[in-house]
Design a protein around this motif. Sequence first.
Motif, PDB file in Angstrom:
ATOM      1  N   VAL A   1      23.221  -9.895  55.610  1.00  0.00           N
ATOM      2  CA  VAL A   1      24.150  -9.815  56.742  1.00  0.00           C
ATOM      3  C   VAL A   1      25.345  -8.989  56.276  1.00  0.00           C
ATOM      4  CG1 VAL A   1      25.758 -11.103  58.195  1.00  0.00           C
ATOM      5  CG2 VAL A   1      23.448 -11.983  57.807  1.00  0.00           C
ATOM      6  N   ILE A   2      25.726  -7.990  57.048  1.00  0.00           N
ATOM      7  CA  ILE A   2      26.868  -7.152  56.690  1.00  0.00           C
ATOM      8  C   ILE A   2      27.911  -7.190  57.798  1.00  0.00           C
ATOM      9  CG2 ILE A   2      25.449  -5.629  55.268  1.00  0.00           C
ATOM     10  CD1 ILE A   2      25.667  -3.518  57.516  1.00  0.00           C
ATOM     11  N   ASP A   3      29.172  -6.997  57.421  1.00  0.00           N
ATOM     12  CA  ASP A   3      30.219  -6.941  58.432  1.00  0.00           C
ATOM     13  C   ASP A   3      30.538  -5.494  58.787  1.00  0.00           C
ATOM     14  OD1 ASP A   3      31.860  -5.982  56.381  1.00  0.00           O
ATOM     15  OD2 ASP A   3      33.142  -7.759  56.299  1.00  0.00           O
ATOM     16  N   ALA A   4      31.487  -5.313  59.705  1.00  0.00           N
ATOM     17  CA  ALA A   4      31.752  -3.986  60.256  1.00  0.00           C
ATOM     18  C   ALA A   4      32.251  -3.008  59.195  1.00  0.00           C
ATOM     19  CB  ALA A   4      32.770  -4.098  61.391  1.00  0.00           C
ATOM     20  N   GLN A   5      33.171  -3.453  58.332  1.00  0.00           N
ATOM     21  CA  GLN A   5      33.711  -2.538  57.324  1.00  0.00           C
ATOM     22  C   GLN A   5      32.643  -2.135  56.322  1.00  0.00           C
ATOM     23  OE1 GLN A   5      36.982  -1.168  57.328  1.00  0.00           O
ATOM     24  NE2 GLN A   5      35.764   0.189  56.014  1.00  0.00           N
ATOM     25  N   VAL A   6      31.749  -3.051  55.958  1.00  0.00           N
ATOM     26  CA  VAL A   6      30.661  -2.706  55.041  1.00  0.00           C
ATOM     27  C   VAL A   6      29.742  -1.671  55.688  1.00  0.00           C
ATOM     28  CG1 VAL A   6      28.588  -3.587  53.883  1.00  0.00           C
ATOM     29  CG2 VAL A   6      30.733  -4.868  53.761  1.00  0.00           C
ATOM     30  N   ALA A   7      29.447  -1.835  56.972  1.00  0.00           N
ATOM     31  CA  ALA A   7      28.604  -0.855  57.668  1.00  0.00           C
ATOM     32  C   ALA A   7      29.244   0.528  57.612  1.00  0.00           C
ATOM     33  CB  ALA A   7      28.381  -1.288  59.112  1.00  0.00           C
ATOM     34  N   ILE A   8      30.550   0.590  57.854  1.00  0.00           N
ATOM     35  CA  ILE A   8      31.257   1.872  57.805  1.00  0.00           C
ATOM     36  C   ILE A   8      31.226   2.442  56.395  1.00  0.00           C
ATOM     37  CG2 ILE A   8      33.528   2.953  58.015  1.00  0.00           C
ATOM     38  CD1 ILE A   8      34.082   0.961  60.326  1.00  0.00           C
ATOM     39  N   ASP A   9      31.485   1.606  55.409  1.00  0.00           N
ATOM     40  CA  ASP A   9      31.502   2.072  54.017  1.00  0.00           C
ATOM     41  C   ASP A   9      30.135   2.616  53.594  1.00  0.00           C
ATOM     42  OD1 ASP A   9      34.132   1.288  53.857  1.00  0.00           O
ATOM     43  OD2 ASP A   9      33.716  -0.586  52.809  1.00  0.00           O
ATOM     44  N   LEU A  10      29.071   1.996  54.057  1.00  0.00           N
ATOM     45  CA  LEU A  10      27.727   2.451  53.685  1.00  0.00           C
ATOM     46  C   LEU A  10      27.463   3.860  54.206  1.00  0.00           C
ATOM     47  CD1 LEU A  10      25.610  -0.799  54.269  1.00  0.00           C
ATOM     48  CD2 LEU A  10      26.151   0.256  52.070  1.00  0.00           C
ATOM     49  N   VAL A  11      27.826   4.125  55.463  1.00  0.00           N
ATOM     50  CA  VAL A  11      27.530   5.454  56.017  1.00  0.00           C
ATOM     51  C   VAL A  11      28.500   6.503  55.485  1.00  0.00           C
ATOM     52  CG1 VAL A  11      26.433   4.516  58.085  1.00  0.00           C
ATOM     53  CG2 VAL A  11      28.864   5.058  58.145  1.00  0.00           C
ATOM     54  N   VAL A  12      29.756   6.129  55.274  1.00  0.00           N
ATOM     55  CA  VAL A  12      30.708   7.094  54.707  1.00  0.00           C
ATOM     56  C   VAL A  12      30.293   7.476  53.294  1.00  0.00           C
ATOM     57  CG1 VAL A  12      33.093   7.392  53.922  1.00  0.00           C
ATOM     58  CG2 VAL A  12      32.640   6.382  56.162  1.00  0.00           C
ATOM     59  N   GLY A  13      29.738   6.526  52.561  1.00  0.00           N
ATOM     60  CA  GLY A  13      29.272   6.806  51.205  1.00  0.00           C
ATOM     61  C   GLY A  13      27.961   7.561  51.154  1.00  0.00           C
ATOM     62  N   GLY A  14      27.312   7.740  52.301  1.00  0.00           N
ATOM     63  CA  GLY A  14      26.068   8.503  52.351  1.00  0.00           C
ATOM     64  C   GLY A  14      24.931   7.882  51.555  1.00  0.00           C
ATOM     65  N   VAL A  15      24.914   6.552  51.473  1.00  0.00           N
ATOM     66  CA  VAL A  15      23.923   5.877  50.633  1.00  0.00           C
ATOM     67  C   VAL A  15      22.570   5.784  51.347  1.00  0.00           C
ATOM     68  CG1 VAL A  15      25.715   4.524  49.511  1.00  0.00           C
ATOM     69  CG2 VAL A  15      24.533   3.592  51.502  1.00  0.00           C
ATOM     70  N   THR A  16      21.547   5.511  50.568  1.00  0.00           N
ATOM     71  CA  THR A  16      20.207   5.278  51.094  1.00  0.00           C
ATOM     72  C   THR A  16      19.829   3.820  50.845  1.00  0.00           C
ATOM     73  OG1 THR A  16      19.537   7.562  50.668  1.00  0.00           O
ATOM     74  CG2 THR A  16      17.773   5.932  50.959  1.00  0.00           C
ATOM     75  N   ILE A  17      19.479   3.109  51.893  1.00  0.00           N
ATOM     76  CA  ILE A  17      19.099   1.715  51.763  1.00  0.00           C
ATOM     77  C   ILE A  17      17.643   1.639  51.301  1.00  0.00           C
ATOM     78  CG2 ILE A  17      18.957  -0.525  52.929  1.00  0.00           C
ATOM     79  CD1 ILE A  17      21.772   0.687  52.861  1.00  0.00           C
ATOM     80  N   PRO A  18      17.341   0.914  50.233  1.00  0.00           N
ATOM     81  CA  PRO A  18      15.945   0.785  49.795  1.00  0.00           C
ATOM     82  C   PRO A  18      15.068   0.267  50.930  1.00  0.00           C
ATOM     83  CG  PRO A  18      17.431  -0.114  48.135  1.00  0.00           C
ATOM     84  CD  PRO A  18      18.274   0.183  49.343  1.00  0.00           C
ATOM     85  N   PRO A  19      13.860   0.781  51.058  1.00  0.00           N
ATOM     86  CA  PRO A  19      13.005   0.407  52.203  1.00  0.00           C
ATOM     87  C   PRO A  19      12.655  -1.068  52.261  1.00  0.00           C
ATOM     88  CG  PRO A  19      11.782   1.673  50.555  1.00  0.00           C
ATOM     89  CD  PRO A  19      13.223   1.767  50.175  1.00  0.00           C
ATOM     90  N   GLN A  20      12.692  -1.765  51.109  1.00  0.00           N
ATOM     91  CA  GLN A  20      12.348  -3.187  51.116  1.00  0.00           C
ATOM     92  C   GLN A  20      13.519  -4.066  51.537  1.00  0.00           C
ATOM     93  OE1 GLN A  20      12.768  -1.273  48.474  1.00  0.00           O
ATOM     94  NE2 GLN A  20      13.433  -2.390  46.629  1.00  0.00           N
ATOM     95  N   HIS A  21      14.694  -3.468  51.750  1.00  0.00           N
ATOM     96  CA  HIS A  21      15.865  -4.221  52.159  1.00  0.00           C
ATOM     97  C   HIS A  21      16.107  -4.044  53.657  1.00  0.00           C
ATOM     98  CE1 HIS A  21      17.765  -4.281  47.859  1.00  0.00           C
ATOM     99  NE2 HIS A  21      16.618  -4.923  47.940  1.00  0.00           N
TER     100      HIS A  21
END
Length: 248
Positions: free
Chosen positions: A120-140
């Motif tokens: 479960v992620i909150d709004a700021q974490v969602a923003i930080d993930l996309v701003v950081g340009g990260v790739t979420i592992p497919p199993q997550h």
Amino acid sequence: MSSQPYPEAVDWAFEAEVFQWRGPAPYFFVATPPQVNDFLHAHHSELTYGWGVIPAQVRIGATEVTTSLIPKDGVYLVPLKVALRRPEGIDDGDAVRVGLHVGSHDVSSPCEGTAMTTFVIDAQVAIDLVVGGVTIPPQHSLTAPTLLRSQVLALVYESVRRGDIDKRTGRKILDDICGLRIRLLGDRSMQDHAWQIAAKLNLPNTYQAEYIALTQLQADALVTADDDLALAAQAFVTTASPADILRS
């Protein structure tokens, strides 16, 4: 109340049929059998967080997760999280053998050897993930209360209004968050659970409690950028960092 002394920890194994409550987000459950149900009712005051919900560990096959048992219509229900159903191929109507543990084991921490896959992620974490340009592992997989949409929109709008980013960048952040494929949930069961948590913590509203409730019911861990939420959540659920989301 039972006259029997309460043991520090109790384990059961039983057969049960999987069923689901259909709604905006189907939840899958099994019901506890009579001998388990009788014990939980007799010792609920020693086991509960304070309103009848009981922390526990559940194992099916080779997969074990932490969860919270929910009282309903005189029995306790065991939520079957995605992190449990997916690796074991569990679906509605399946007969499963359930291992259930309640008691002194620290259920606020992940089980040794059990990987966290649903966050479960909150709004700021969602923003930080996309701003950081990260790739979420497919199993997550990522999930959040439905209120995340409004909170993300408000945070991005505030950043544009302050001049931290321009409108075009703000719109791109919103579009990229859609690309995270966050599963947004918010049915009545989760809302009722959030209400109870908010009352237990004496919160002024239910916003933070929704994140905690959803983690209890559907995820392995909560990832939040809000220090107050993280502190409150630690009494109820496992908390993790963004690095745990990205760890393959």
